[in-house]
Design a protein around this motif. Structure first.
Motif, PDB file in Angstrom:
ATOM      1  N   LYS A   1     -56.238 -80.042  -4.711  1.00 50.51           N
ATOM      2  CA  LYS A   1     -55.486 -81.194  -5.205  1.00 50.51           C
ATOM      3  C   LYS A   1     -55.381 -82.308  -4.170  1.00 50.51           C
ATOM      4  CE  LYS A   1     -51.043 -82.356  -7.359  1.00 50.51           C
ATOM      5  NZ  LYS A   1     -49.701 -81.853  -7.725  1.00 50.51           N
TER       6      LYS A   1
ATOM      7  N   ARG B   1     -65.953 -90.088  -6.544  1.00 49.81           N
ATOM      8  CA  ARG B   1     -65.079 -90.094  -5.370  1.00 49.81           C
ATOM      9  C   ARG B   1     -65.846 -90.529  -4.117  1.00 49.81           C
ATOM     10  NH1 ARG B   1     -62.070 -84.232  -6.018  1.00 49.81           N
ATOM     11  NH2 ARG B   1     -61.449 -84.463  -8.194  1.00 49.81           N
TER      12      ARG B   1
ATOM     13  N   TYR C   1     -48.363 -86.043  -2.756  1.00 46.92           N
ATOM     14  CA  TYR C   1     -49.336 -86.453  -3.752  1.00 46.92           C
ATOM     15  C   TYR C   1     -48.785 -87.654  -4.494  1.00 46.92           C
ATOM     16  CZ  TYR C   1     -51.306 -82.003  -2.515  1.00 46.92           C
ATOM     17  OH  TYR C   1     -51.833 -80.960  -1.799  1.00 46.92           O
TER      18      TYR C   1
ATOM     19  N   LYS D   1     -52.844 -94.301 -14.794  1.00 48.09           N
ATOM     20  CA  LYS D   1     -53.671 -93.516 -13.878  1.00 48.09           C
ATOM     21  C   LYS D   1     -54.556 -92.557 -14.642  1.00 48.09           C
ATOM     22  CE  LYS D   1     -51.782 -90.050 -11.775  1.00 48.09           C
ATOM     23  NZ  LYS D   1     -50.949 -89.222 -10.863  1.00 48.09           N
ATOM     24  N   THR D   2     -55.814 -92.490 -14.249  1.00 46.22           N
ATOM     25  CA  THR D   2     -56.726 -91.469 -14.761  1.00 46.22           C
ATOM     26  C   THR D   2     -57.499 -90.879 -13.585  1.00 46.22           C
ATOM     27  OG1 THR D   2     -58.424 -93.137 -15.193  1.00 46.22           O
ATOM     28  CG2 THR D   2     -57.005 -92.515 -17.044  1.00 46.22           C
ATOM     29  N   PRO D   3     -57.721 -89.569 -13.587  1.00 47.02           N
ATOM     30  CA  PRO D   3     -58.447 -88.954 -12.475  1.00 47.02           C
ATOM     31  C   PRO D   3     -59.896 -89.434 -12.422  1.00 47.02           C
ATOM     32  CG  PRO D   3     -57.289 -87.303 -13.795  1.00 47.02           C
ATOM     33  CD  PRO D   3     -57.252 -88.587 -14.569  1.00 47.02           C
ATOM     34  N   LYS D   4     -60.371 -89.650 -11.228  1.00 47.92           N
ATOM     35  CA  LYS D   4     -61.780 -90.001 -11.052  1.00 47.92           C
ATOM     36  C   LYS D   4     -62.640 -88.758 -11.217  1.00 47.92           C
ATOM     37  CE  LYS D   4     -61.878 -93.948  -7.883  1.00 47.92           C
ATOM     38  NZ  LYS D   4     -62.352 -94.382  -6.542  1.00 47.92           N
TER      39      LYS D   4
ATOM     40  N   SER E   1     -58.085 -84.957  -4.653  1.00 45.00           N
ATOM     41  CA  SER E   1     -58.255 -85.664  -5.923  1.00 45.00           C
ATOM     42  C   SER E   1     -58.058 -87.162  -5.706  1.00 45.00           C
ATOM     43  CB  SER E   1     -57.258 -85.150  -6.964  1.00 45.00           C
ATOM     44  OG  SER E   1     -55.937 -85.435  -6.550  1.00 45.00           O
ATOM     45  N   GLN E   2     -58.743 -87.949  -6.487  1.00 42.79           N
ATOM     46  CA  GLN E   2     -58.608 -89.404  -6.448  1.00 42.79           C
ATOM     47  C   GLN E   2     -58.416 -89.914  -7.872  1.00 42.79           C
ATOM     48  OE1 GLN E   2     -62.203 -90.691  -4.349  1.00 42.79           O
ATOM     49  NE2 GLN E   2     -61.008 -90.925  -2.481  1.00 42.79           N
ATOM     50  N   ASN E   3     -57.757 -91.053  -7.978  1.00 40.53           N
ATOM     51  CA  ASN E   3     -57.461 -91.627  -9.283  1.00 40.53           C
ATOM     52  C   ASN E   3     -57.920 -93.079  -9.350  1.00 40.53           C
ATOM     53  OD1 ASN E   3     -55.869 -89.311 -10.320  1.00 40.53           O
ATOM     54  ND2 ASN E   3     -54.510 -89.859  -8.639  1.00 40.53           N
TER      55      ASN E   3
ATOM     56  N   THR F   1     -47.880 -90.640  -6.889  1.00 42.57           N
ATOM     57  CA  THR F   1     -47.849 -90.876  -8.328  1.00 42.57           C
ATOM     58  C   THR F   1     -47.865 -92.368  -8.619  1.00 42.57           C
ATOM     59  OG1 THR F   1     -45.430 -90.795  -8.287  1.00 42.57           O
ATOM     60  CG2 THR F   1     -46.592 -88.759  -8.788  1.00 42.57           C
TER      61      THR F   1
ATOM     62  N   GLU G   1     -54.677 -94.531  -4.670  1.00 44.81           N
ATOM     63  CA  GLU G   1     -55.650 -93.521  -5.028  1.00 44.81           C
ATOM     64  C   GLU G   1     -55.505 -92.225  -4.261  1.00 44.81           C
ATOM     65  OE1 GLU G   1     -59.557 -94.971  -4.897  1.00 44.81           O
ATOM     66  OE2 GLU G   1     -59.295 -96.389  -6.507  1.00 44.81           O
TER      67      GLU G   1
END
Length: 199
Positions: free
Chosen positions: A117, A138, A187, A130-133, A120-122, A189, A193
């Motif tokens: 986790k 990345r 992390y 926000k949506t995960p890349k 992870s990048q967004n 929110t 990113e």
């Protein structure tokens, strides 16, 4: 039957002087482990640690300081780390090395994966949603690779010295470092990113 019992008792470890020496050696080793822990942690400062999931994690800077004190050396068993990719495109870097101190050597691995986790990048749209890349989009593969190296050094040096599973009580007792003094992995929110390490 009684003769058998008598023979067993006379030849048991407890009836031997060897057990006294074994116990004495064990106590000396225990004292040595406590000294190693104290000296190792005293060599570090708050910048050498990061809080991960409520536990202290030794970073490469701290591991290298400790290795210097105890003259621990290492050599990589492969010129480059192994990189494995799964069907989803996630990658895991693994370093392998041989660590040596005095006449003792051990082989150790250190791995990190893009599935963690932390890596992870967004991406965010105009409304800040926000949506995960996708892993292919990345830009932090080098970060995963370097984290695997840090993992290797931490694993090898702490295993060699027998000081794994350290606690904040250990840090405070031997180095005067509290949990509040070290960086913490959080992390995000908000509309940023990468996860951050805050002092």
């Amino acid at each position: 039957m009684s003769n058998d019992v008598e023979v067993y008792e006379n030849n048991s470890l407890l009836a031997s002087n060897d057990v006294i020496e074994i116990a004495a050696q064990a106590e000396r080793r225990l004292d040595a482990v406590a000294t190693i822990k104290r000296v190792s942690l005293k060599a570090t400062n708050s910048m050498d640690w990061v809080d991960q999931n409520g536990k202290p994690y030794l970073m490469a800077s701290g591991a290298e300081k400790i290795a210097g004190i105890f003259q621990i050396s290492w050599r990589f068993l492969n010129p480059e780390p192994l990189c494995e990719r799964d069907a989803e495109g996630h990658y895991t870097y693994t370093y392998r090395a041989e660590f040596a101190m005095g006449g003792r050597t051990i082989e150790v691995e250190g791995s990190r994966s893009s599935k963690d986790k932390f890596f992870s990048q967004n991406e965010f749209d105009a409304q800040g949603k926000k949506t995960p890349k996708a892993v292919s989009d990345r830009d932090n593969e080098r970060d995963v690779k370097m984290a695997a190296l840090t993992n290797l050094l931490g694993n090898g040096i702490t295993r060699m010295l027998g000081i794994r599973n350290l606690t904040y009580a250990d840090l405070q007792e031997f180095a005067g470092i509290t949990q509040e003094q070290i960086g913490k992995v959080i992390y995000k929110t908000a509309a940023k990113e990468k996860p951050a390490i805050t002092p």
